[in-house]
Design a protein around this motif. Structure first.
Motif, short mmCIF file in Angstrom:
data_model
loop_
_atom_site.label_atom_id
_atom_site.label_comp_id
_atom_site.label_asym_id
_atom_site.label_seq_id
_atom_site.Cartn_x
_atom_site.Cartn_y
_atom_site.Cartn_z
N ALA A 245 -37.20 -11.68 16.61
CA ALA A 245 -35.75 -11.78 15.81
C ALA A 245 -35.64 -10.44 14.90
O ALA A 245 -36.92 -9.67 15.00
N HIS A 246 -34.43 -10.33 14.30
CA HIS A 246 -34.42 -9.00 13.55
C HIS A 246 -33.53 -9.41 12.38
O HIS A 246 -32.63 -9.98 12.51
N ASN A 247 -34.10 -8.95 11.18
CA ASN A 247 -33.24 -9.40 9.88
C ASN A 247 -33.93 -8.59 9.08
O ASN A 247 -35.02 -8.18 8.91
N ASP A 248 -33.09 -8.55 7.93
CA ASP A 248 -33.36 -7.59 6.72
C ASP A 248 -34.03 -8.33 5.89
O ASP A 248 -34.78 -8.04 4.62
N SER A 249 -34.30 -9.88 6.01
CA SER A 249 -35.03 -10.54 4.90
C SER A 249 -35.69 -11.86 5.79
O SER A 249 -35.11 -12.58 6.54
N ARG A 250 -36.91 -11.94 5.50
CA ARG A 250 -37.79 -13.17 6.22
C ARG A 250 -37.42 -14.56 5.58
O ARG A 250 -37.44 -15.29 6.29
N HIS A 251 -36.29 -14.44 4.47
CA HIS A 251 -35.93 -15.69 3.93
C HIS A 251 -34.73 -15.95 4.64
O HIS A 251 -34.24 -17.25 4.23
N ASN A 252 -34.23 -15.38 5.58
CA ASN A 252 -33.05 -15.86 6.08
C ASN A 252 -33.09 -16.80 7.37
O ASN A 252 -32.91 -16.28 8.57
N TYR A 253 -33.88 -17.84 7.06
CA TYR A 253 -34.46 -18.68 8.08
C TYR A 253 -33.55 -19.17 8.99
O TYR A 253 -33.63 -19.37 10.37
N ASN A 254 -32.09 -19.52 8.61
CA ASN A 254 -31.33 -20.22 9.26
C ASN A 254 -30.65 -19.22 10.43
O ASN A 254 -30.44 -19.49 11.55
N ASP A 255 -30.58 -17.74 9.96
CA ASP A 255 -30.37 -16.88 10.91
C ASP A 255 -31.50 -16.53 12.00
O ASP A 255 -30.91 -16.21 13.13
N ILE A 256 -32.47 -16.42 11.28
CA ILE A 256 -33.54 -16.19 12.12
C ILE A 256 -33.65 -17.07 13.50
O ILE A 256 -34.01 -16.91 14.67
N ALA A 257 -33.56 -18.54 13.13
CA ALA A 257 -33.45 -19.43 13.88
C ALA A 257 -32.36 -19.42 15.27
O ALA A 257 -32.59 -19.54 16.21
N VAL A 258 -31.11 -18.77 14.79
CA VAL A 258 -30.24 -18.30 15.93
C VAL A 258 -30.51 -17.30 16.51
O VAL A 258 -30.28 -17.44 17.86
N ASP A 259 -31.20 -16.25 16.17
CA ASP A 259 -31.78 -15.24 16.78
C ASP A 259 -32.76 -15.72 18.12
O ASP A 259 -32.85 -15.25 18.88
N TYR A 260 -33.45 -16.73 17.70
CA TYR A 260 -34.24 -17.22 18.73
C TYR A 260 -33.69 -17.92 19.93
O TYR A 260 -34.05 -17.78 21.17
N PHE A 268 -41.88 -22.18 22.69
CA PHE A 268 -41.75 -22.28 20.91
C PHE A 268 -42.60 -23.28 20.69
O PHE A 268 -42.08 -24.59 21.09
N ALA A 269 -43.43 -23.16 19.60
CA ALA A 269 -43.86 -24.48 19.26
C ALA A 269 -44.50 -24.26 17.73
O ALA A 269 -45.21 -23.40 17.47
N GLY A 270 -44.05 -25.18 16.76
CA GLY A 270 -44.51 -25.18 15.39
C GLY A 270 -43.89 -26.21 14.50
O GLY A 270 -43.46 -27.36 15.14
N GLY A 271 -43.74 -25.96 13.34
CA GLY A 271 -42.88 -26.81 12.47
C GLY A 271 -41.56 -26.23 12.27
O GLY A 271 -41.04 -25.30 12.77
N GLY A 272 -40.92 -26.75 11.03
CA GLY A 272 -39.65 -26.26 10.72
C GLY A 272 -38.50 -26.75 11.21
O GLY A 272 -37.34 -25.85 11.42
N TYR A 273 -38.32 -27.98 11.67
CA TYR A 273 -37.08 -28.44 12.50
C TYR A 273 -35.97 -28.42 11.41
O TYR A 273 -34.84 -28.41 11.89
N ARG A 274 -36.05 -28.62 10.17
CA ARG A 274 -35.10 -28.46 9.45
C ARG A 274 -33.90 -27.32 9.26
O ARG A 274 -33.02 -27.22 8.81
N TYR A 275 -34.69 -26.32 10.06
CA TYR A 275 -33.62 -25.15 10.26
C TYR A 275 -32.92 -25.07 11.51
O TYR A 275 -31.96 -24.21 11.86
N PHE A 276 -33.02 -26.10 12.42
CA PHE A 276 -32.61 -26.14 13.66
C PHE A 276 -31.53 -27.31 13.93
O PHE A 276 -31.22 -27.47 14.81
N GLY A 295 -23.23 -27.12 10.29
CA GLY A 295 -23.05 -28.23 11.32
C GLY A 295 -23.68 -27.94 12.88
O GLY A 295 -23.33 -28.69 13.70
N TRP A 296 -24.26 -26.83 12.85
CA TRP A 296 -24.76 -26.49 14.06
C TRP A 296 -26.27 -27.22 14.58
O TRP A 296 -27.20 -27.07 13.66
N ASN A 297 -26.24 -27.89 15.87
CA ASN A 297 -27.51 -28.46 16.23
C ASN A 297 -28.20 -27.35 17.34
O ASN A 297 -27.69 -27.68 18.16
N LEU A 298 -28.90 -26.63 16.74
CA LEU A 298 -29.53 -25.83 17.76
C LEU A 298 -30.56 -26.37 18.75
O LEU A 298 -30.75 -25.92 19.68
#
Length: 423
Positions: A245-260, A268-276, A295-298
């Motif tokens: 991903a590319h972002n100016d802040s590590r804390h923009n988790y929702n935007d980083i999720a979209v970058d994926y 991909f494997a790990g935790g953090g489904y609440r951002y997807f 409302g986006w279900n990634l």
């Protein structure tokens, strides 16, 4: 049957680089020159030295160690080490140790066939080196793991195995990890690990001026390699994020999720489904936490893109039982936050951070995740690049949890072991 392939394993903060090349034999004695170039050390190993796993080579000026390298053995009991841009201004001696698969020294001696390669020989060497590029690359990062964590983990390992000589699999070394703006880094400054360029704390694969940097995952995709990113923390946490991903802040988790979605990463494997997932998502009879308000279900979008998805703790067993087929793509998020600390994962009754109805569900270990990634990505004829992070070593250490730190360090080491077993 042994596979004919090249393997590069990189462990961070630890590092092991495998460099293989070929060149013509030479009979030169010790060299004395002021020129600069690639120093070739070609060592001949006695025929009676069998089952050699690697060769360690120390180049010395008298008693002063100039360089230490190791290399895999090549044909005819010979090995080559290349030391870039060295000035040869005295006679050097070369000390050689041949190590077998049981980590025993089976040959130890000194040799003096050292030469400085000519320009043409350097070109030949680089051509041969290019032919020997690693086909399978494991980039393994222990977040927050330094010498103390490794020593602690190894001490616990010795107790668990009842063997005072037990050692972690990871081969370790040290280097600086400061960021561009501060002497103390944070996970996002792992941008240096993913791109080769330091940046400010908090920035994801971007320079301080906002310029996007090419990551190792992106470079691997350009070469046609399969790619994978896995972690014990949130899959869109800072360290995994800097690879895809590319972002100016590590804390923009929702935007980083979209970058994926646009990353092209195969696994991909790990935790953090609440951002997807969107607010109000119910899955297998349970309401799942969400941080998305758009409302986006990634997860649905990943499935539309051809990914096999595993969502929530309840699909942990399905993931373990999954048999990868060539061409599959996987997106797995097992928890709303990070995966449980490994001491909790192994002892479910201690897993107080999880709701009561989940206490009987054991999520995959980072070693099991790594093994599943190997099973899938190794089916790509162009090889693979995978980043494996023991991300919760850092988190459990923040809590001054000594036992938890030791367990998570060992869990990460078992993932490193999977890489070696594959090789």
């Amino acid at each position: 049957m042994a596979r004919k392939k090249f393997l590069l394993v990189v462990t961070i903060i630890m590092s092991l680089f495998l460099l293989v090349g070929c060149s013509d034999d030479n009979d030169d004695d010790n060299l004395s020159t002021n020129d600069k170039g690639i120093l070739q050390v070609q060592v001949s190993i006695p025929n009676e030295a069998e089952d050699i796993a690697r060769v360690e080579v120390d180049v010395k000026d008298g008693t002063k160690l100039i360089s230490a390298n190791d290399t895999e053995v090549i044909e005819d009991n010979k090995a080559i080490v290349a030391l870039d841009d060295m000035t040869i201004n005295t006679d050097y001696t070369v000390e050689v140790r041949a190590i077998n698969n049981d980590e025993y020294v089976i040959f130890h001696g000194e040799q003096d066939n050292v030469k400085l390669l000519t320009k043409d020989e350097i070109n030949d060497f680089n051509i041969n080196l290019k032919k020997a590029e690693a086909k399978y690359v494991f980039y393994m990062i222990g977040d927050g793991m330094g010498a103390n964590q490794r020593e602690l983990g190894e001490s616990l390992l010795q107790v668990i195995e009842g063997d005072s000589t037990a050692r972690l699999t990871m081969n370790t070394g040290e280097f600086t990890t400061r960021s561009a703006d501060l002497p103390i880094t944070d996970s996002a400054a792992g941008t240096a690990l993913a791109t080769g360029s330091k940046t400010n704390n908090g920035m994801i694969a971007e320079l301080p001026n906002g310029t996007e940097l090419k990551t190792l995952v992106e470079a691997a995709k350009e070469e046609g390699m399969a790619t994978g990113i896995m972690t014990t923390t949130r899959i869109n946490h800072a360290t995994p994020a800097v690879f895809a991903a590319h972002n100016d802040s590590r804390h923009n988790y929702n935007d980083i999720a979209v970058d994926y979605l646009d990353s092209g990463v195969d696994f991909f494997a790990g935790g953090g489904y609440r951002y997807f997932i969107p607010q109000g998502t119910t899955y297998l009879g349970r309401n799942l936490d969400s941080e998305r308000e758009d409302g986006w279900n990634l997860i649905d979008t990943f499935e539309d893109e051809g990914y096999i998805t595993f969502l929530s703790e309840e699909e942990s067993e399905d993931f373990i039982d999954y048999l990868p087929a060539a061409g599959d793509k996987v997106f797995a998020t097992f928890t709303n936050y990070g995966l449980p600390y490994d001491i909790n994962r192994q002892n479910l009754s201690l897993a107080s951070e999880y709701r009561e109805e989940l206490l009987n569900i054991q999520t995959p270990s980072i070693a099991e995740i790594t093994q599943k990634a190997i099973e899938l990505l190794s089916q790509d004829e162009d090889g693979f690049f995978m980043m494996v992070e023991g991300g919760r070593i850092d988190h459990v250490a923040h809590g001054n949890d000594i036992a938890g730190t030791a367990y998570d360090t060992i869990a990460f080491d078992k993932a490193v072991e999977k890489a070696y077993e594959f090789y």
